[in-house]
Design a protein around this motif. Structure first.
Motif, PDB file in Angstrom:
ATOM      1  N   UNK A   1      -1.524   0.881  -5.472  1.00 36.97           N
ATOM      2  CA  UNK A   1      -3.011   1.361  -5.621  1.00 36.97           C
ATOM      3  C   UNK A   1      -2.454   2.668  -7.147  1.00 36.97           C
ATOM      4  N   UNK A   2      -1.408   2.726  -7.024  1.00 39.64           N
ATOM      5  CA  UNK A   2      -1.258   3.585  -8.739  1.00 39.64           C
ATOM      6  C   UNK A   2      -0.047   3.672  -9.218  1.00 39.64           C
ATOM      7  N   UNK A   3       0.266   4.055 -10.320  1.00 44.59           N
ATOM      8  CA  UNK A   3       1.883   4.807 -10.469  1.00 44.59           C
ATOM      9  C   UNK A   3       1.771   6.249 -10.598  1.00 44.59           C
ATOM     10  N   UNK A   4       3.129   6.127  -9.788  1.00 45.80           N
ATOM     11  CA  UNK A   4       3.325   8.006  -9.209  1.00 45.80           C
ATOM     12  C   UNK A   4       4.615   7.861  -9.081  1.00 45.80           C
ATOM     13  N   UNK A   5       5.408   9.155  -9.943  1.00 53.67           N
ATOM     14  CA  UNK A   5       6.034   9.093  -9.951  1.00 53.67           C
ATOM     15  C   UNK A   5       7.649   9.441  -8.663  1.00 53.67           C
ATOM     16  N   UNK A   6       6.939   9.230  -7.556  1.00 49.87           N
ATOM     17  CA  UNK A   6       7.976   9.535  -6.253  1.00 49.87           C
ATOM     18  C   UNK A   6       7.727   7.188  -6.271  1.00 49.87           C
TER      19      UNK A   6
ATOM     20  N   UNK B   1       5.967  17.139 -17.011  1.00 48.96           N
ATOM     21  CA  UNK B   1       5.665  16.434 -15.829  1.00 48.96           C
ATOM     22  C   UNK B   1       4.507  15.759 -15.352  1.00 48.96           C
ATOM     23  N   UNK B   2       3.360  16.207 -15.133  1.00 45.08           N
ATOM     24  CA  UNK B   2       2.515  14.952 -14.927  1.00 45.08           C
ATOM     25  C   UNK B   2       1.592  14.117 -16.140  1.00 45.08           C
ATOM     26  N   UNK B   3       2.188  13.775 -17.071  1.00 41.91           N
ATOM     27  CA  UNK B   3       2.025  12.422 -17.885  1.00 41.91           C
ATOM     28  C   UNK B   3       0.971  11.733 -17.299  1.00 41.91           C
ATOM     29  N   UNK B   4       1.517  11.093 -16.405  1.00 34.70           N
ATOM     30  CA  UNK B   4       0.958   9.676 -15.672  1.00 34.70           C
ATOM     31  C   UNK B   4      -0.301   9.941 -15.327  1.00 34.70           C
ATOM     32  N   UNK B   5      -0.268  11.181 -14.338  1.00 38.68           N
ATOM     33  CA  UNK B   5      -1.998  11.357 -13.784  1.00 38.68           C
ATOM     34  C   UNK B   5      -2.793  11.900 -14.595  1.00 38.68           C
TER      35      UNK B   5
ATOM     36  N   UNK C   1      -3.999  12.405  -7.071  1.00 39.54           N
ATOM     37  CA  UNK C   1      -2.829  11.790  -6.594  1.00 39.54           C
ATOM     38  C   UNK C   1      -3.394  10.748  -7.495  1.00 39.54           C
ATOM     39  N   UNK C   2      -4.960  10.387  -6.599  1.00 35.94           N
ATOM     40  CA  UNK C   2      -5.592   9.265  -6.946  1.00 35.94           C
ATOM     41  C   UNK C   2      -6.661   9.767  -8.073  1.00 35.94           C
ATOM     42  N   UNK C   3      -6.392   8.611  -9.160  1.00 34.74           N
ATOM     43  CA  UNK C   3      -7.559   9.140 -10.559  1.00 34.74           C
ATOM     44  C   UNK C   3      -8.819   9.153 -10.018  1.00 34.74           C
TER      45      UNK C   3
ATOM     46  N   UNK D   1       0.415  -1.517   0.002  1.00 37.11           N
ATOM     47  CA  UNK D   1      -0.252   0.269  -0.016  1.00 37.11           C
ATOM     48  C   UNK D   1       0.978   1.159   0.174  1.00 37.11           C
ATOM     49  N   UNK D   2       1.628   1.582  -0.429  1.00 42.37           N
ATOM     50  CA  UNK D   2       2.911   2.881  -0.692  1.00 42.37           C
ATOM     51  C   UNK D   2       2.191   3.786  -0.949  1.00 42.37           C
ATOM     52  N   UNK D   3       1.257   3.363  -2.102  1.00 40.57           N
ATOM     53  CA  UNK D   3      -0.101   5.032  -2.130  1.00 40.57           C
ATOM     54  C   UNK D   3      -0.230   5.348  -1.039  1.00 40.57           C
ATOM     55  N   UNK D   4      -0.478   5.032   0.179  1.00 44.23           N
ATOM     56  CA  UNK D   4      -1.160   5.592   1.458  1.00 44.23           C
ATOM     57  C   UNK D   4       0.147   6.101   2.115  1.00 44.23           C
TER      58      UNK D   4
END
Length: 757
Positions: A536-541, A724-728, A692-694, A482-485
């Motif tokens: 739960x998501x792909x995030x740059x961090x 730089x917000x391509x994934x979001x 961050x969460x779609x 749960x890294x997104x948390x």
């Protein structure tokens, strides 16, 4: 006071160097012998009672000084939020974690996460003298160190690897004999292959230089995979049939896993005697090969428990095999002759903890331990012996009656925040044959289960007197669930943890260097560590941790599926969405560029009184503070809500915004994550940055339905984004539209939702 010395370790006529920090002052030779009842002894061998010649290991050991365990006290107090709100808001709310206990006043809302972290640490320090559950006050006993509330010192000898041997009835002996009977089986065992591999300096240099090759794979369930490896990666596929014997599971797990995992298996799968779901089969195939894994599609509502069971199986399998190897070698050393080469028994790290599982809440830790117990049960006839089980349930359990009965939140919220959501905890778990010890001291533990905050308060910071991270020196499997948390908690804690993994320990902690693997002595343990990262998501961090902190020589596998349909498709209100692209030279400069773009281009359009009822959604707390201070300086008519705002302040802000007494409402993403309040009265939306969460995008947009009908024609929605917000952006509008928007010469793009077809 400290200096570095070189320790020459002779192995089969080869000389290798390892560095340890030792005390510069002379020590008496009496310190060479460690006390058998020492709480820190985690590598004493049972077969060493006879006199031995003083070796280089003992000379090195004599230079170390002993320090007490540095586990610090945790704050067990959680405040439950009541359900009294104003008439304009829904009834009931749940208290969030880390900085949301309502102790902050409206004037203190600009305090950052670092201050909250310091408060948590201060609270922990104040509780260091707390009594143990059995009533014995150990705060003044130097043997117990700084924080014995996290540990149990009663069962040290029972769970010591050094003073135990293979139990004939446990199955460990049989498993070891089974493997020893066939050299082919030993060579095919992934555990043996991974841990016995000897890397050379050239391979280490190539790994450090990131000189890896990458290929893309397509798997039936996981989808698109990116596999990178030191050597030319070969295409590999999941096994069509998951045979437990071919997976080389420990004998105990071969019988218990099908029963434990049966709740996730369909009727057809059970009939075909497949012990894994399709997702688990592919995930475990990668785990069992000791490759690093990043799976960004773990959802609390959907496959979360499937994933948890899979990595728990892998962790227990690894621990049982590692301990069985140590116990078997203990017996061999007991019967060995003096001429036997000790290098044959290198089976340990510099410290005992092998597996670190990072989870966000106590409820998650509770479920992990419950799965561990289920996996170790040999059958329904006899349960395994679990030390301190009652205490564990009391501290990590949750009383359903404490939850407000009228609390209504989305299903995903209920799944994430189920049970005990305290985020400051850590616990050591020792597993030996048919017994499990909870609250084991870290240096006597096989598995450590902790939250980022729980680890941060014991790791400490540079310059602090009481800090300890030696227990992280020999971690072989790192599981971050749960890294997104953690993005919604304090991401700095996770980064701080990653920077302190697999470092050379500052103290010896009673280790027998003749049993330590050469990769640990050479400070190469990070190249053998397997990292399993679930989000739960792909995030740059999160991507950055996987790309920059994973050095496993076996390679890395990342699931890289792209969303074809974005969350904008779930917006049901009729609303024009204006996406405005801003330009920035780097990911660092985009922060200032976004702020300047907002105050120069966007804000002037909303200053007019006709554009009242404007909600500004801000993902970053630091951007929130910056924007709030600017609004105060410009004397704009606004109110604000963040995760630190008291309930009374939240009620006033929502009331003023609904009645139109305040034109702007500045609103943080973390507040929405922890509370999920319905904000009424919105007519204009500004996304200062993509969420961050779609699914937060569609949730916030659909809040406009709570506004009085007949005003739909005046609703607006403006979104700021950059390259730089391509994934979001892809998660919101879909990958195809996102590519067009990023490559287009136009900086403004319009989408309209909710139109009648």
């Amino acid at each position: 006071m400290f200096m570095w010395r070189n320790c020459q370790i002779i192995k089969k006529n080869k000389c290798q160097q390892c560095l340890f920090r030792v005390s510069g002052r002379e020590e008496t030779t009496e310190i060479c012998e460690l006390s058998e009842n020492s709480d820190h002894s985690s590598a004493e061998s049972d077969g060493e009672s006879e006199a031995e010649q003083v070796s280089m290991y003992h000379k090195l050991l004599a230079t170390f000084k002993t320090v007490p365990d540095a586990d610090s006290e945790e704050d067990d107090e959680n405040e439950s939020e009541e359900g009294d709100e104003s008439d304009e808001e829904e009834t009931g709310s749940e208290e969030s974690q880390e900085g949301e206990d309502g102790d902050h006043t409206a004037g203190e809302e600009d305090e950052n996460d670092v201050q909250d972290q310091e408060e948590a640490k201060d609270t922990a320090k104040q509780m260091l003298g707390q009594e143990q559950p059995d009533g014995a006050d150990t705060s003044s006993d130097p043997k117990h160190g700084a924080s014995e509330e996290f540990t149990d010192v009663k069962h040290e000898s029972e769970f010591s690897l050094e003073t135990n041997f293979v139990d004939e009835e446990s199955g460990d002996c049989n498993a070891d004999e089974r493997e020893s009977s066939s050299s082919v089986m030993v060579s095919e065992d992934p555990f043996k292959q991974h841990m016995n591999k000897e890397l050379d300096e050239k391979e280490i240099e190539n790994i450090s230089a990131r000189s890896k090759s990458t290929i893309q794979l397509k798997w039936p369930t996981l989808g698109q995979l990116v596999f990178s490896s030191l050597q030319q990666p070969r295409t590999f596929k999941p096994d069509k049939e998951a045979d437990l014997k071919q997976l080389h599971l420990h004998k105990t797990l071969e019988s218990t896993w099908p029963k434990v995992n049966s709740q996730f298996l369909s009727t057809l799968t059970k009939q075909n005697k497949h012990p894994f779901t399709l997702l688990q089969k592919e995930l475990f195939c990668i785990m069992n090969q000791y490759k690093d894994l990043f799976y960004p599609e773990r959802t609390a509502l959907g496959n979360g428990e499937e994933v948890r069971h899979a990595y728990c199986l892998h962790a227990v399998n690894h621990v049982l095999k590692a301990n069985a190897q140590v116990l078997s070698n203990n017996a061999k050393r007991r019967d060995q002759k003096a001429t036997v080469d000790n290098d044959d028994f290198r089976d340990q790290g510099l410290t005992r903890p092998k597996v670190l599982i990072v989870v966000p809440f106590r409820e998650s830790a509770l479920r992990v331990v419950q799965i561990f117990i289920s996996l170790l049960e040999s059958g329904s006839k006899k349960q395994i012996d679990v030390s301190n089980k009652k205490r564990f349930k009391g501290e990590f359990g949750f009383d359903p009656d404490e939850r407000p009965p009228n609390l209504k939140r989305p299903e995903d919220y209920e799944a994430v925040f189920a049970g005990n959501i305290d985020d400051h905890f850590r616990i050591g778990v020792a597993i030996l044959q048919k017994s499990m010890r909870l609250y084991a001291p870290f240096y006597s533990s096989d598995v450590i289960i902790a939250s980022p905050l729980g680890l941060r308060t014991i790791i400490g910071a540079e310059g602090e007197k009481k800090r300890d991270f030696d227990f992280l020196s020999s971690i072989e499997i790192l599981i971050i669930d749960q890294a997104d948390v953690y993005l919604m908690q304090n991401w700095e804690h996770t980064l701080h943890l990653m920077n302190h993994l697999n470092l050379l320990p500052l103290e010896s902690h009673g280790v027998d260097f003749s049993r330590v693997r050469m990769q640990n002595l050479n400070n190469w343990s990070k190249y053998y560590r397997q990292t399993l990262l679930f989000s739960a998501l792909q995030d740059p961090q999160i991507n950055s941790i996987f790309n920059k902190n994973c050095f496993n020589y076996r390679g890395q596998v990342a699931v890289r599926n792209v969303p074809s349909i974005g969350s904008i498709s779930r917006v049901v209100v009729q609303l024009p969405h204006v996406f405005r692209r801003l330009e920035a030279e780097s990911s660092i400069s985009v922060i200032d560029a976004r702020f300047q773009f907002f105050i120069d281009k966007v804000l002037p359009e909303y200053r007019d009184a006709i554009m009242s009822h404007t909600l500004i959604y801000i993902p970053s707390y630091f951007d929130y503070v910056r924007l709030r201070n600017y609004f105060k300086k410009e004397e704009l008519n606004f109110t604000h809500i963040c995760e630190y705002t008291k309930k009374s302040g939240i009620s006033r802000a929502r009331h003023f915004f609904l009645k139109g007494e305040k034109q702007f409402l500045v609103f943080t993403e973390r507040f929405h994550f922890y509370k999920r309040y319905l904000i009424k009265g919105i007519r204009n939306l500004i996304f200062y940055e993509l969420p961050t969460y779609p699914h937060f995008y569609s949730e916030v947009c659909n809040m406009l339905m709570a506004t009085a009908s007949g005003e739909e024609a005046t609703w607006t929605c403006t979104i700021l984004y950059s390259k730089y917000d391509a994934q979001k952006l892809a998660a919101v509008v879909g990958v195809d539209r996102a590519a067009q928007m990023l490559q287009s010469e136009k900086n403004v793009h319009l989408f309209v939702t909710g139109e009648n077809e």
